[in-house]
Scaffold this motif. Structure first.
Motif, PDB file in Angstrom:
ATOM      1  N   THR A  85      -8.494   2.610  -4.766  1.00 43.86           N
ATOM      2  CA  THR A  85      -7.179   3.154  -4.437  1.00 43.86           C
ATOM      3  C   THR A  85      -7.170   3.884  -3.107  1.00 43.86           C
ATOM      4  O   THR A  85      -6.167   3.859  -2.385  1.00 43.86           O
ATOM      5  CB  THR A  85      -6.716   4.121  -5.549  1.00 43.86           C
ATOM      6  OG1 THR A  85      -6.628   3.383  -6.776  1.00 43.86           O
ATOM      7  CG2 THR A  85      -5.373   4.732  -5.234  1.00 43.86           C
ATOM      8  N   ASN A 137      -7.718   1.241  -0.205  1.00 46.40           N
ATOM      9  CA  ASN A 137      -6.280   1.536  -0.184  1.00 46.40           C
ATOM     10  C   ASN A 137      -5.439   0.448  -0.852  1.00 46.40           C
ATOM     11  O   ASN A 137      -4.310   0.187  -0.442  1.00 46.40           O
ATOM     12  CB  ASN A 137      -5.808   1.756   1.257  1.00 46.40           C
ATOM     13  CG  ASN A 137      -6.494   2.943   1.899  1.00 46.40           C
ATOM     14  OD1 ASN A 137      -6.521   4.030   1.350  1.00 46.40           O
ATOM     15  ND2 ASN A 137      -7.090   2.725   3.070  1.00 46.40           N
ATOM     16  N   GLU A 138      -5.988  -0.171  -1.908  1.00 48.27           N
ATOM     17  CA  GLU A 138      -5.251  -1.190  -2.668  1.00 48.27           C
ATOM     18  C   GLU A 138      -4.653  -2.264  -1.758  1.00 48.27           C
ATOM     19  O   GLU A 138      -3.504  -2.685  -1.919  1.00 48.27           O
ATOM     20  CB  GLU A 138      -4.152  -0.546  -3.522  1.00 48.27           C
ATOM     21  CG  GLU A 138      -4.659   0.381  -4.595  1.00 48.27           C
ATOM     22  CD  GLU A 138      -5.402  -0.327  -5.732  1.00 48.27           C
ATOM     23  OE1 GLU A 138      -5.406  -1.565  -5.769  1.00 48.27           O
ATOM     24  OE2 GLU A 138      -5.980   0.397  -6.571  1.00 48.27           O
ATOM     25  N   GLN A 139      -5.465  -2.751  -0.816  1.00 50.17           N
ATOM     26  CA  GLN A 139      -4.945  -3.723   0.139  1.00 50.17           C
ATOM     27  C   GLN A 139      -4.439  -5.003  -0.519  1.00 50.17           C
ATOM     28  O   GLN A 139      -3.500  -5.639  -0.030  1.00 50.17           O
ATOM     29  CB  GLN A 139      -6.041  -4.093   1.144  1.00 50.17           C
ATOM     30  CG  GLN A 139      -6.441  -2.974   2.082  1.00 50.17           C
ATOM     31  CD  GLN A 139      -7.564  -3.401   3.000  1.00 50.17           C
ATOM     32  OE1 GLN A 139      -7.477  -4.417   3.682  1.00 50.17           O
ATOM     33  NE2 GLN A 139      -8.640  -2.634   3.020  1.00 50.17           N
ATOM     34  N   GLY A 190      -0.834  -1.707  -1.463  1.00 49.71           N
ATOM     35  CA  GLY A 190      -0.822  -0.270  -1.715  1.00 49.71           C
ATOM     36  C   GLY A 190      -0.272   0.135  -3.058  1.00 49.71           C
ATOM     37  O   GLY A 190      -0.282   1.321  -3.392  1.00 49.71           O
ATOM     38  N   GLN A 235      -0.578   0.769  -6.709  1.00 49.01           N
ATOM     39  CA  GLN A 235      -1.701   0.946  -7.618  1.00 49.01           C
ATOM     40  C   GLN A 235      -1.494   0.256  -8.956  1.00 49.01           C
ATOM     41  O   GLN A 235      -2.417  -0.373  -9.495  1.00 49.01           O
ATOM     42  CB  GLN A 235      -1.951   2.444  -7.835  1.00 49.01           C
ATOM     43  CG  GLN A 235      -2.344   3.179  -6.565  1.00 49.01           C
ATOM     44  CD  GLN A 235      -1.708   4.548  -6.472  1.00 49.01           C
ATOM     45  OE1 GLN A 235      -0.519   4.680  -6.210  1.00 49.01           O
ATOM     46  NE2 GLN A 235      -2.498   5.585  -6.695  1.00 49.01           N
ATOM     47  N   SER A 252      -0.452   5.513  -0.800  1.00 49.45           N
ATOM     48  CA  SER A 252      -0.536   5.139   0.611  1.00 49.45           C
ATOM     49  C   SER A 252       0.631   5.694   1.428  1.00 49.45           C
ATOM     50  O   SER A 252       0.557   5.761   2.655  1.00 49.45           O
ATOM     51  CB  SER A 252      -0.583   3.616   0.750  1.00 49.45           C
ATOM     52  OG  SER A 252       0.553   3.014   0.138  1.00 49.45           O
ATOM     53  N   GLU A 253       1.709   6.118   0.755  1.00 49.31           N
ATOM     54  CA  GLU A 253       2.879   6.650   1.454  1.00 49.31           C
ATOM     55  C   GLU A 253       2.913   8.178   1.484  1.00 49.31           C
ATOM     56  O   GLU A 253       3.799   8.766   2.101  1.00 49.31           O
ATOM     57  CB  GLU A 253       4.160   6.139   0.786  1.00 49.31           C
ATOM     58  CG  GLU A 253       4.294   4.624   0.790  1.00 49.31           C
ATOM     59  CD  GLU A 253       5.501   4.136   0.010  1.00 49.31           C
ATOM     60  OE1 GLU A 253       6.332   4.993  -0.392  1.00 49.31           O
ATOM     61  OE2 GLU A 253       5.632   2.925  -0.213  1.00 49.31           O
TER      62      GLU A 253
END
Length: 344
Positions: free
Chosen positions: A41, A74-76, A80, A82, A203-204
């Protein structure tokens, strides 16, 4: 060295070989080489990444290069998101992941029992729960959802940060916009304490804090530190309100498709990686707190009386989720967290 899967090859592997791994080559003895993917994550500065990297490197070495894992931070692979990342693992669209049990609860609310507020108060509590019948309950639920559990890592206890005031009492949360994961236990908890919980992908979060869209967030120290949130947050309260276990999960169909010897090797390497990740998380926290303070973050340690106020205010959450968690399961978690003492 681990091979990097890029572009169209990633899509081909995820779609065509989701349940068996992406096999692109064979060794000189004719054994298949598996090229798998794994997501975490958070970013490469985290202990999550260090644990995942150890898992990938050790597995490649111990398998003589037959099992290769590419790590995506980063959950590419889910842009992003999760919860979408966990669902990819469940559905066989990815192979491995390190995800918080909190994210699983965003997909299936039963997992939220592990994140009940002020349930686990120290590392001894966590060990009893994860290594006891409660941990077996979580593992059973994971298998029901298509995930083979390879043990637990640790993100630590979740602390709250904000840029407005030190959080000392429930009243200090009044009207604060706090980002929380998309999980009913946490959104309900913060509402009962007067806050305004906001859900968004992690990510935000940095940008939202920077722009003032939210006032604060809650996460373990390592996540707050490795994500650079000290640049946009002034206060941290060390209230240890939720213990954050991270699950090293593997798609169950993929796991079941492998020979028993390969399964045993994966479990052995995973156990060592989890132990390493937990060790460095605990070792680094004191240093990280010192560096956060040096960078200007004010860190507050609530008194026992103040913690008791938060604990008392959190009790409605247990009633709200009693039916979802199940009376017997909830009692088992409470008993093991308390050292099997009778709960009144």
């Amino acid at each position: 060295m681990m091979k990097k899967l890029k572009g169209g090859l990633v899509g081909l592997c995820m779609a065509a070989f989701a349940l068996t791994g992406c096999i692109t080559n064979t060794t000189s003895t004719g054994e298949e080489i598996h090229e798998w993917n794994m997501t975490i994550t958070v970013g490469p500065g985290s202990t999550w990444y260090e644990g995942a990297l150890k898992f990938a490197e050790d597995l490649e070495r111990e398998s003589d290069g037959r099992m290769q894992i590419e790590i995506y931070t980063n959950e590419q692979l889910s842009a992003g998101n999760q919860e979408a990342g966990v669902e990819q693992l469940m559905d066989g669209l990815k192979d491995f992941s390190y995800n918080s049990s909190i994210i699983y609860a965003g997909v299936d609310q039963r997992f939220g029992v592990l994140s009940a507020p002020f349930l686990i108060n120290d590392y001894d509590d966590a060990s009893r729960v994860l290594n006891g019948e409660s941990g077996q309950i979580i593992e059973g639920m994971l298998r029901e959802r298509g995930v083979e559990p390879l043990g637990f890592g640790e993100s630590g206890f979740r602390q709250i940060t904000n840029d407005t005031l030190p959080i000392r009492t429930p009243e200090d949360l009044d009207h604060l916009k706090i980002r929380v994961p998309n999980m009913g236990v946490l959104t309900n908890l913060f509402r009962t304490q007067g806050a305004d919980p906001i859900t968004m992908p992690f990510s935000e979060v940095y940008t939202a804090l920077q722009q003032g869209t939210i006032d604060g967030q809650e996460n373990p120290v390592d996540v707050t530190y490795s994500s650079g949130l000290v640049e946009v947050q002034q206060y941290m309260t060390m209230w240890n309100y939720v213990y954050d276990a991270i699950i090293l999960g593997m798609n169950k169909d993929l796991y079941d498709s492998l020979p028993e010897d390969d399964q045993a090797l994966i479990r052995e390497v995973a156990a060592e990686a989890n132990a390493y990740q937990i060790q460095i998380t605990r070792e680094k926290e004191a240093m990280q707190l010192e560096e956060l303070e040096a960078a200007g973050m004010e860190i507050y340690y609530p008194t026992e009386d103040e913690i008791e106020q938060f604990r008392n205010d959190s009790q409605p959450v247990y009633e709200q989720f009693r039916d979802i968690w199940g009376e017997d399961h909830m009692q088992m978690f409470l008993d093991e967290a308390m050292g099997s003492e009778e709960i009144e």
